[in-house]
Design an enzyme around this catalytic site. Sequence first.
Site, PDB file in Angstrom:
ATOM      1  N   SER A 141       0.836  -1.190   0.000  1.00 37.14           N
ATOM      2  CA  SER A 141       0.000   0.000   0.000  1.00 37.14           C
ATOM      3  C   SER A 141       0.873   1.243   0.000  1.00 37.14           C
ATOM      4  CB  SER A 141      -0.855  -0.055   1.272  1.00 37.14           C
ATOM      5  OG  SER A 141      -1.254   1.229   1.652  1.00 37.14           O
ATOM      6  N   TYR A 166      -1.888  -0.820  10.777  1.00 37.62           N
ATOM      7  CA  TYR A 166      -2.147  -1.411   9.460  1.00 37.62           C
ATOM      8  C   TYR A 166      -0.977  -1.130   8.517  1.00 37.62           C
ATOM      9  CZ  TYR A 166      -3.538  -1.452   4.610  1.00 37.62           C
ATOM     10  OH  TYR A 166      -3.531  -1.645   3.253  1.00 37.62           O
ATOM     11  N   LYS A 170       2.110  -3.596   6.635  1.00 36.44           N
ATOM     12  CA  LYS A 170       2.519  -3.617   5.220  1.00 36.44           C
ATOM     13  C   LYS A 170       4.026  -3.388   5.099  1.00 36.44           C
ATOM     14  CE  LYS A 170      -1.382  -4.687   3.481  1.00 36.44           C
ATOM     15  NZ  LYS A 170      -1.554  -6.060   2.957  1.00 36.44           N
TER      16      LYS A 170
END
Length: 364
Positions: A141, A166, A170
């Site tokens: 992302s 989050y 990643k």
Amino acid sequence: MRPIGPPPQLHITMNKTILVTGGTGYIGSHTIVDLIDNGFDVISVDNFSNSHGEQILERLAQITGRTILNYRTDLTDAAATRKIFEAHPGIAGIIHFAAHIYVNDSVRHPVKYYRNNLNSLLNILDGMSEFGVRHLIFSSSCSVYGNSSALPVVETTPIGKAESPYARTKQMGEAIITDYANAHPDAHAILLRYFNPAGAHESGLLGEAPLVKNTHLVPVITETAIGARDQMYVHGDDYDTRDGSCVRDYIHVMDIANAHTKALQYLLEGRNQGGAEIFNIGIGQGVTVLEAIRAFEAHTGIALNYVIGPRREGDAAAIYADNTKARKLLGWTPKRDIRDIMASAWQWEQVLHHTPSLQPVREE
Ligand code: UDP
């Protein structure tokens, strides 16, 4: 008399089989369509934790004419994950989408995010090394760049401070795969850094249908227009951007889907440089929130009921991609723009409106 000439040849064509984790999720399901369109066979692993899984599989069958085999397995279960690899010895590559994806939820429940997103990846890597699967595509992302001031971001732009657990999963996922690829010279990986995925399959049969109520801009726009929300908020119009609202890079989900197919072909044809390679997957242009709203209004003729609200915590003022590398090396070209995004998202919203069984069932 025997006929003269070579004996007839038996041509058996074998499609390459790709394991797609999170195959009934938003990007996963659209990618399955593109993979099948491009001659791949697909096996999906999805525990339906954030999808109307059975309905999505039915819709995939309608679009592709194929029944997609799905294992309803939790990838954090190492033994169950291993069994999938054992049952399918000929897997040519893996696309690993399955993950928890909500920024706010991750701030409230960091351990849930680390446990799920990291353990599932580790089990996939164990399966790859034990069963000799050499190719991996990982859903990353643009959030790994953090709040970058250098725009557009290039793959060499340094990783920034993660703004949420989050985003950190990643960053950690990318680091783990990079170390894995360095330790296994036979293994090749691609890290696709998505920008803002939006839109739906042009058939009107497939789109974004999470179990969790959506908070992303494009679904919020279409839900407001259809009356599922009374009004929507523009989260701030006092940023240092051309109209004061935030700038993002909205990329059509079918263009993202095709980036995976192109990335796989790149690996399978041995065109990669080795190790784990990073690619930005965005359209390469910034669009403000107000411009996105205007694009929707222009397409539909609907005047959207929006108000300017305060800034949303954690929002970066602007981020968009330099996608030159993906264009050059993968031969990938995004074919759709913000108008196509709004047109397909609006078509899909109307399907959702008439299909209560595809509606979200809980708040984030
Ligand atoms: N946004 C907004 N109103 C909404 C939802 C989003 O103004 O109801 C803005 C948000 O502040 C951000 C942009 O739209 O600037 C994209 O937000 P989204 O949540 O879709 O994606 P993000 O970039 O945060 O991953």
